[in-house]
Scaffold this motif. Structure first.
Motif, PDB file in Angstrom:
ATOM      1  N   PHE A   1       0.813  -1.219   0.000  1.00  0.00           N
ATOM      2  CA  PHE A   1       0.000   0.000   0.000  1.00  0.00           C
ATOM      3  C   PHE A   1       0.849   1.272   0.000  1.00  0.00           C
ATOM      4  O   PHE A   1       0.298   2.372  -0.023  1.00  0.00           O
ATOM      5  CB  PHE A   1      -0.906   0.025   1.236  1.00  0.00           C
ATOM      6  CG  PHE A   1      -1.986  -1.023   1.232  1.00  0.00           C
ATOM      7  CD1 PHE A   1      -3.176  -0.817   0.550  1.00  0.00           C
ATOM      8  CD2 PHE A   1      -1.809  -2.210   1.922  1.00  0.00           C
ATOM      9  CE1 PHE A   1      -4.170  -1.776   0.555  1.00  0.00           C
ATOM     10  CE2 PHE A   1      -2.805  -3.181   1.938  1.00  0.00           C
ATOM     11  CZ  PHE A   1      -3.991  -2.961   1.241  1.00  0.00           C
TER      12      PHE A   1
ATOM     13  N   SER B   1      -2.608  10.255   2.986  1.00  0.00           N
ATOM     14  CA  SER B   1      -2.212   9.852   1.639  1.00  0.00           C
ATOM     15  C   SER B   1      -0.899  10.533   1.262  1.00  0.00           C
ATOM     16  O   SER B   1      -0.575  11.613   1.782  1.00  0.00           O
ATOM     17  CB  SER B   1      -3.303  10.209   0.632  1.00  0.00           C
ATOM     18  OG  SER B   1      -3.396  11.611   0.477  1.00  0.00           O
TER      19      SER B   1
ATOM     20  N   THR C   1      -3.225   5.156   3.933  1.00  0.00           N
ATOM     21  CA  THR C   1      -2.624   3.835   4.060  1.00  0.00           C
ATOM     22  C   THR C   1      -2.972   3.212   5.401  1.00  0.00           C
ATOM     23  O   THR C   1      -2.740   3.823   6.452  1.00  0.00           O
ATOM     24  CB  THR C   1      -1.102   3.945   3.913  1.00  0.00           C
ATOM     25  OG1 THR C   1      -0.797   4.711   2.747  1.00  0.00           O
ATOM     26  CG2 THR C   1      -0.469   2.578   3.793  1.00  0.00           C
TER      27      THR C   1
END
Length: 221
Positions: free
Chosen positions: A49, A66, A56
């Motif tokens: 990720f 993010s 995440t």
């Protein structure tokens, strides 16, 4: 022509496709995003990720901001090498690591014990030694350690508590994501005097809620 590894290609794509289009163009910030390995600040099971344009996931139901929000906030705060920074919401330690490259000292508060240990281990492994990760309820800040040049709320709040604003130095800056679904805004507050503050909200975004910050009143008159 150099061929990038799949990992470095993913990092390159993150920067070119997510970060630059969000007006993050300061070269020193872009270089930091290469130098500070985001995937190394995630548990191994979540490394996939690392470069995705999303909040995440982290243990204990928490999440990192993010990548584009982290990068844009870092650019817009203009942290300087002599400055002392308070972060609320250490998470995995990644944002603290980015701040540490630009600041003199970072104090990062985290309320989840599992994340305190994760952040400390990640920062230690990355060789970053000017960050203290402290197990604490960040909703009151860290007045005894202040005042701070920069305060970063690594999550969203309904509003920024006055008790935290008061921990800024005059000339200090605070970043938070303020509001509630469906409207949240990146908020930069500068302390301009003893009881005077200037606020700018230059871009919209969203972020997970920080724990224990007051909710807005349900009634408005």
């Amino acid at each position: 022509m150099t061929t990038l590894s799949p990992l470095e290609q993913s990092r390159f794509n993150m920067i070119e496709q997510q970060i630059r289009p969000w007006d993050v163009l300061e070269q020193s910030v872009l270089e930091q995003l290469v130098a500070v390995k985001r995937e190394q600040f995630l548990p191994p099971a979540l490394e996939a990720f690392a470069f995705v344009d999303m909040e995440t996931p982290l243990p204990a139901g928490q999440a990192m901001l993010s990548p584009r929000v982290e990068a844009r906030a870092l650019q817009d705060l203009h942290v300087q090498k002599h400055e002392k920074v308070l972060e609320i919401g250490a998470g995995s330690g990644y944002m603290a690591a980015l701040l540490a490259y630009r600041a003199k000292q970072v104090l990062s508060l985290e309320i989840v014990p599992e994340l305190v240990e994760l952040a400390r281990a990640n920062l230690r492994r990355a060789g970053i030694n000017n960050v203290e990760v402290r197990l604490a309820d960040g909703s009151q800040g860290a007045a005894a350690d202040g005042p701070f040049d920069v305060i970063v709320l690594s999550g969203s709040v309904a509003e920024v508590p006055p008790a935290i604003l008061s921990q800024l130095k005059i000339g200090g800056r605070l970043f938070a994501v303020v509001g509630g679904d469906p409207v949240m805004r990146a908020t930069f507050i500068t302390r301009t005097g003893e009881a005077a503050y200037g606020t700018q909200q230059p871009w919209d975004t969203e972020a997970p809620r920080l724990v224990n910050f007051p909710a807005p009143s349900a009634f408005r008159f």
